[in-house]
Design an enzyme around this catalytic site. Structure first.
Site, mmCIF file in Angstrom:
data_model
loop_
_atom_site.group_PDB
_atom_site.id
_atom_site.type_symbol
_atom_site.label_atom_id
_atom_site.label_comp_id
_atom_site.label_asym_id
_atom_site.label_seq_id
_atom_site.Cartn_x
_atom_site.Cartn_y
_atom_site.Cartn_z
ATOM 1 N N CYS A 59 -6.290 0.130 6.946
ATOM 2 C CA CYS A 59 -6.390 0.714 5.653
ATOM 3 C C CYS A 59 -7.168 1.735 4.943
ATOM 4 C CB CYS A 59 -5.734 -0.572 4.374
ATOM 5 S SG CYS A 59 -5.714 0.208 3.129
ATOM 6 N N HIS B 136 -1.941 -4.010 5.021
ATOM 7 C CA HIS B 136 -2.380 -3.604 6.548
ATOM 8 C C HIS B 136 -3.287 -3.251 6.949
ATOM 9 C CE1 HIS B 136 -2.576 0.957 6.185
ATOM 10 N NE2 HIS B 136 -2.680 0.341 4.243
ATOM 11 N N ASP C 267 0.509 3.541 1.723
ATOM 12 C CA ASP C 267 0.317 4.525 2.694
ATOM 13 C C ASP C 267 2.012 4.891 3.398
ATOM 14 O OD1 ASP C 267 -0.065 4.577 6.078
ATOM 15 O OD2 ASP C 267 -2.139 3.576 5.161
ATOM 16 N N ARG D 271 2.587 4.977 6.543
ATOM 17 C CA ARG D 271 2.834 4.052 7.575
ATOM 18 C C ARG D 271 3.610 2.611 7.452
ATOM 19 N NH1 ARG D 271 -2.468 4.952 10.041
ATOM 20 N NH2 ARG D 271 -3.314 4.713 8.097
ATOM 21 N N CYS E 209 0.611 -1.428 -0.096
ATOM 22 C CA CYS E 209 0.087 0.128 -0.072
ATOM 23 C C CYS E 209 0.791 1.482 0.445
ATOM 24 C CB CYS E 209 -1.137 -0.504 0.722
ATOM 25 S SG CYS E 209 -2.122 1.603 1.079
HETATM 26 ZN ZN LIG Z 1 -3.397 1.183 3.271
#
Ligand SMILES: [Zn+2]
Length: 234
Positions: free
Chosen positions: A116, A113, A59, A61, A57
């Site tokens: 999400c 994750h 993202d 993080r 992803c």
């Molecule tokens: Zn995500």
């Protein structure tokens, strides 16, 4: 009454226009890396030989290399919103082809994750804009497993769908012509599906692990059964 400097905001709140802090950090990182292993960059210049393709992803993080403590050159990475592998996405397919046929990676890992945002939008029909069209791919996963998701406790549904999405996207990797052809000619490529816990920083293997075409369906069924058990959705 005085104007000017007196009312200037403190240094830290001034928006940087040149992002010099990132260049400073970069120089320091390059210096430390070269100090730890002299010749590191000149060696990488000649070739990259990663063993792994990470499909994760976007993202912030979930930074691929950091999570598994790998250095530049050790991980080939493709990231997008909600770690989707769509059959018609030339971007992902090109990455997979180059990784398998060019770099000869031995492992392709789809990594989702928990919590999400893309998956949450798919689960709750959130309208975010253009990205809604991309998230349709995750909605397809939700529709496919609607009955299962209804049996999951509402507060656990998001993470259950995160795992189901990994399962489906890993299967999509297996179904690509690139991976099917690699298996047909006897090339060793193993496809995996993992999920990363934002709350504890740990990776978990969903065990949809396939190293040959005939392993895909049984691995998918076993991994799905694992999700059903974990979320008490029998
Ligand atoms: Zn995500």
């Amino acid at each position: 009454m005085q104007h000017g400097c007196r009312h200037r905001p403190p240094e830290s709140s001034i928006v940087s226009t040149q992002l010099t802090e990132l260049f400073d950090s970069n120089r320091e990182w390059a210096r430390r890396t070269e100090q730890r292993e002299p010749g590191f960059f000149s060696k990488l210049l000649e070739q990259q030989t990663p063993q792994y393709l990470w499909i994760g992803c976007a993202d912030s993080r979930v930074p691929a290399n950091e999570l598994v403590d790998l250095l530049p050159g050790e991980l080939f990475v493709h990231r997008n919103v909600a770690n989707v592998v769509a059959h018609s996405d030339l971007n992902a397919l090109s990455v997979i082809q180059f990784a398998v046929e060019g770099l000869k990676v031995q492992h392709i890992i789809v990594v989702g994750h928990s919590s999400c945002g893309g998956v949450r939008a798919a689960l709750n029909d959130l309208r975010l804009g253009l990205v809604d069209n991309w998230i349709r791919h995750v909605k397809d996963v939700r529709c496919k497993h609607e009955a299962l998701l209804e049996r999951v406790a509402p507060e656990q549904r998001l993470n259950a769908l995160c795992e189901l999405n990994v399962l489906e996207q890993a299967r999509n990797v297996c179904d690509t012509t690139v991976v099917q052809d690699a298996w047909a000619r006897g090339q060793e490529v193993v496809v995996h599906g993992w999920v990363y816990g934002l709350h504890n920083g740990l990776l978990e293997d969903l065990r949809i692990t396939a190293a040959a075409a005939e392993q895909v369906a049984p691995a998918y069924r076993a991994a799905l059964a694992g999700i059903i058990t974990r979320y008490h959705a029998a």
